[in-house]
Design an enzyme around this catalytic site. Structure first.
Site, mmCIF file in Angstrom:
data_model
loop_
_atom_site.group_PDB
_atom_site.id
_atom_site.type_symbol
_atom_site.label_atom_id
_atom_site.label_comp_id
_atom_site.label_asym_id
_atom_site.label_seq_id
_atom_site.Cartn_x
_atom_site.Cartn_y
_atom_site.Cartn_z
ATOM 1 N N TRP A 195 9.057 24.078 21.429
ATOM 2 C CA TRP A 195 9.234 25.317 20.679
ATOM 3 C C TRP A 195 8.088 25.404 19.655
ATOM 4 C CZ3 TRP A 195 10.189 25.968 15.355
ATOM 5 C CH2 TRP A 195 10.399 27.298 14.967
ATOM 6 N N ASP A 362 14.809 43.839 15.135
ATOM 7 C CA ASP A 362 15.100 42.545 15.770
ATOM 8 C C ASP A 362 16.574 42.177 15.593
ATOM 9 O OD1 ASP A 362 14.644 39.481 16.350
ATOM 10 O OD2 ASP A 362 12.749 40.455 16.850
ATOM 11 N N ARG A 439 22.248 26.496 19.237
ATOM 12 C CA ARG A 439 22.081 27.624 18.314
ATOM 13 C C ARG A 439 23.402 28.395 18.189
ATOM 14 N NH1 ARG A 439 18.527 33.131 17.688
ATOM 15 N NH2 ARG A 439 17.597 32.643 15.701
ATOM 16 N N ASP A 474 15.664 38.760 24.642
ATOM 17 C CA ASP A 474 15.541 37.371 24.182
ATOM 18 C C ASP A 474 16.526 36.456 24.916
ATOM 19 O OD1 ASP A 474 14.653 35.263 22.638
ATOM 20 O OD2 ASP A 474 14.951 36.272 20.732
ATOM 21 N N CYS A 522 11.311 37.317 26.054
ATOM 22 C CA CYS A 522 11.236 36.391 24.921
ATOM 23 C C CYS A 522 12.272 35.310 25.186
ATOM 24 C CB CYS A 522 11.581 37.148 23.633
ATOM 25 S SG CYS A 522 11.590 36.116 22.153
ATOM 26 N N ASP A 544 7.151 31.630 18.895
ATOM 27 C CA ASP A 544 7.656 31.911 17.548
ATOM 28 C C ASP A 544 6.689 31.419 16.485
ATOM 29 O OD1 ASP A 544 9.919 33.305 18.108
ATOM 30 O OD2 ASP A 544 11.259 31.585 18.048
HETATM 31 C C1 GLA Z 1 14.063 34.118 18.772
HETATM 32 C C2 GLA Z 1 12.844 34.975 18.934
HETATM 33 C C3 GLA Z 1 12.419 35.538 17.615
HETATM 34 C C4 GLA Z 1 13.558 36.319 17.009
HETATM 35 C C5 GLA Z 1 14.792 35.442 16.898
HETATM 36 C C6 GLA Z 1 15.991 36.253 16.465
HETATM 37 O O1 GLA Z 1 13.772 32.960 18.089
HETATM 38 O O2 GLA Z 1 11.817 34.265 19.542
HETATM 39 O O3 GLA Z 1 11.282 36.333 17.753
HETATM 40 O O4 GLA Z 1 13.808 37.445 17.796
HETATM 41 O O5 GLA Z 1 15.108 34.839 18.137
HETATM 42 O O6 GLA Z 1 17.138 35.493 16.379
#
Ligand code: GLA
Length: 723
Positions: A195, A362, A439, A474, A522, A544
């Site tokens: 990550w 987001d 998570r 995502d 994503c 990220d």
């Molecule tokens: C992931 C994505 C981020 C954001 C977070 C939101 O980590 O990669 O860009 O959208 O989730 O929880």
């Protein structure tokens, strides 16, 4: 193009610069003959004496140890090396022998059922060869498909297994295996990471035994990418033979190379066999994912350009494939979960003033999602934050003349939600075992049709109701306990592949139903950055990690296979939220502008000077985005080898050339660095935009651009026009 030399029983797959050849031995054994620079003359009929294996020479194939035979596609039990395919038959036996039955050559390229794949368009010189192999005792048919993208210099392979016999189990199926002989100093290249550190370029010598990479994480993963290349020792950007494999798949995979005692290497790539067990009843078939094979005689740079051209034109699809996309602002790093409608509108307003056209909201807009502990699965607005709902916010954004984008994570559910209370059986799990949280969330079981339909209805419902032009899709956890409450005991080994088929159906349905929406992939940053996903979404959030220095490596590594047009890249605040590093605003802009450009900070906190830089870079992006995204990329300096990143982009018409240089670490009194261009017309003259300076192509190529790497965040963006 594809041909079959009947007399010598040899198949030829020719692209512009490459030949791939197979031949029949004893009339029915399909052996690999050659892959490399295009051959001008035909090969003679296979003569076992030609092969460099001591024990094999002068023998016949039925009287030799099969660990030295270059089978094009071999089964367990009759090949002692990593087999291409493994079965368990109804009689409990596992041995199969695949022999050639027939073949056909057709124009074009058929679709792969339920799976992403490269495709051709009318007028493309693309042909497909299908070779039918069979195990006649167990009544199994294996169809090898090869498509030749002549102008692109690429070959794709896939495999279909058809069971004409009794019920059996498919235990492993590689999409491609290829044997290599006679270059013991070969190296293996792959893209490793974690990550926030995705796709770092890794090279290792090939040694005796089995070595490789894989993912058992439920997604292609941040840890490894479904890409390997075998290459000559000391291969560079511009030198060396490179043989690359990339799997068009977003789930668990395995790729590697086995070197036997005689220095022969077998490369393989396919679905990971560990949690894969597919039951085929009589008449059933199984389609394995596609592998893309790219050969370059001139190093990694050309390998990448071949992948880039193929992927941006014959893998990515839809309205946004060939047009420049959005300059966006995303609120994640600006607000995380702490926002309301007015705050989002305020961020959007500032963004509009400098020319940003899209506001992306987001995580955190729905139900009880006040942190990452709750809410996933209950996809309705949180009215405390959005009192006028998504419609109200979308309206205010549109009134500014901007587009509105929205974040979803539809494959997941938090345990405290209504969705989970109603459907606890919709989560990936094994009967009697408590699935692990990651998570704070569970993975929905996309191997189930009802779960996939629910996702289509939920996301589709919002996209029909609210004017939304962009979706960030995502997926934020690795998948453990890969089992399903829906499938019976025979089918538990199918769950992870069926998950991918389910996901692909969901994405296909939604992207076809909403063709005007730009979908971005994503996965906790870039944990599902693979060609499988790119078939549905033309861009993916690369990582990220938005630190500009780290991004140099991440984007450099990603560009080994994937074009810059597929990489989401944003300017964020300093100190950077991941590494606490400070870089100049200008450098952050230049690093992000190569990809799909955006911002991920509260512009209200920026200085006037920073806003001016942002505005200017957005203008450059609008004017020259096509050069980054549809031109050819030459990597000139590697941040893995040096404190510098340099890349050059040449427009499709060859008239515009952009150089980006960024320093990852300055050196006091640095030695002079000259960035030498590549791919220019050496007889032409190039004018530097914004100045009256002109340069001969051969000067830029041979002498280069002087760059002094002596200051933190030193960066350059130079635009040249051929005159
Ligand atoms: C992931 C994505 C981020 C954001 C977070 C939101 O980590 O990669 O860009 O959208 O989730 O929880």
């Amino acid at each position: 193009m594809i041909s079959f030399d009947r007399k010598n029983e040899t198949f030829y797959l020719h692209t512009k610069n490459v030949t791939y050849a197979m031949g029949l031995c004893d009339g029915n054994k399909l052996l690999h003959r050659y892959w490399g620079k295009r051959l001008k003359n035909p090969l003679k009929k296979i003569d076992l004496m030609d092969f460099p294996f001591r024990s094999f020479a002068a023998m016949d194939l039925s009287n030799t140890s099969s660990d030295v035979v270059p089978f094009e596609y071999s089964a367990f039990g009759t090949d002692l090396r990593v087999p291409s395919v493994e079965f368990t038959f109804s009689d409990g036996t596992m041995v199969a022998q695949l022999t050639y039955q027939s073949h056909e050559i057709t124009e074009g390229k058929p679709k792969l059922k339920g799976l992403p794949a490269t495709y051709c368009e009318e007028g493309d010189a693309v042909q497909t060869l299908r070779i039918h192999l069979a195990d006649t005792l167990q009544n199994i048919e294996v169809v090898l498909s090869y498509s030749v993208f002549e102008a692109w210099d690429a070959i794709t392979r896939s495999v279909e297994i058809i069971n004409h016999g009794e019920r059996m189990v498919l235990d492993a199926v590689m999409s491609a295996t290829v044997d290599f002989y006679g270059s013991p100093e070969r190296e293996l290249i792959h893209l490793d990471g974690a990550w926030a550190r995705e796709r770092f370029l890794t090279k290792q010598p090939i040694v005796h035994g089995n070595q490789g990479i894989d993912s058992r994480y439920g997604c292609s993963s941040a840890f490894h990418n479904p890409f390997i290349a075998l290459c000559d020792k000391n291969t560079t950007e511009n030198y060396g033979n490179v043989y690359a494999f990339n799997l068009v798949y977003s789930g668990n995979f395995k790729a590697g190379v086995e070197r036997n005692a005689y220095g022969c290497d077998r490369a393989y790539i396919g679905i990971h066999p560990t949690d894969f067990r597919f039951v085929l009843e009589k008449g059933d078939s199984f389609q394995a994912p596609e592998a893309v094979l790219v050969y370059s005689a001139t190093g990694l740079g050309e390998m990448s350009r071949i992948f880039h051209r193929l992927y941006r034109t014959r893998l990515c699809r839809g309205k946004y494939r060939d047009i420049e996309r959005f300059a966006l602002i995303n609120n994640w790093e600006a607000t995380y979960f702490d926002f309301n409608e007015d705050k989002i509108v305020e961020i959007a307003e500032k963004a509009r003033q400098i020319g940003i056209d899209t506001m992306v909201l987001d995580d955190g807009w729905f139900s009880s999602r006040l942190s990452d502990k709750n809410g996933l699965g209950d996809w309705y607005e949180n009215r405390d934050r959005l009192p006028n709902g998504l419609e109200g916010l979308s309206k205010r954004i549109h009134e500014k003349g901007m587009r509105f984008g929205l974040w979803f994570e539809p494959e997941m559910v938090n345990p405290g939600t209504e969705l989970f209370r109603k459907h606890p059986d919709w989560v990936l799990q094994v009967n009697g075992r408590k699935p692990a949280l990651s998570r704070n969330q569970f993975t929905l079981d996309l191997s189930r049709e009802d779960v996939c339909d629910y996702i289509i209805e939920t996301v589709g419902g919002i996209l029909s109701r609210v004017p939304i032009e962009y979706v960030k899709w995502d997926m934020n956890r690795t998948m453990s306990e890969p089992g399903s409450m829906f499938w019976n005991e025979l089918r538990q080994g199918e769950v992870m592949h069926r998950y991918m088929l389910g996901l692909y159906r969901v994405l296909e349905t939604l992207t076809q139903r909403f063709p005007d929406v730009l979908f971005e992939g994503c996965a906790g940053g870039g944990a599902r950055f693979d060609p499988g996903l790119l078939y549905y979404v033309p861009q993916i959030w690369t990582s990220d990690d938005t630190d500009a220095v780290e991004r140099l490596k991440i984007q450099y590594g990603t560009s080994m296979v994937y074009p810059f047009s597929t990489m989401g890249a944003h300017v964020s605040a300093v100190p950077n939220h991941q590494l606490h590093r400070r870089t100049s605003f200008e450098m952050r802009c230049y690093v992000a502008v190569m990809g799909q450009f955006g911002f991920e900070l509260d512009l209200n906190q920026c200085t006037d000077e920073e806003l001016a830089t942002a505005k200017k870079t957005i203008e450059t992006y609008r004017k020259y985005g096509a050069v980054f995204h549809r031109g050819d990329c030459y990597r000139l300096k590697s941040p893995f080898e040096d404190n510098l990143f340099a890349a050059e982009f040449i427009s499709e018409d060859q008239d515009t050339v952009i150089l980006i240089v960024a320093c990852s670490q300055p050196t006091p009194n640095a030695p002079d660095t000259f960035i030498r261009f590549r791919g220019l017309d050496e007889t032409a003259v190039y004018q530097l935009e914004g100045s009256d300076q002109r340069f001969y192509g051969d000067h830029l190529v041979n002498i280069g651009w002087h760059f002094l790497n002596n200051q933190e965040s030193q960066s350059l963006l130079l635009i040249f026009h051929k005159i």
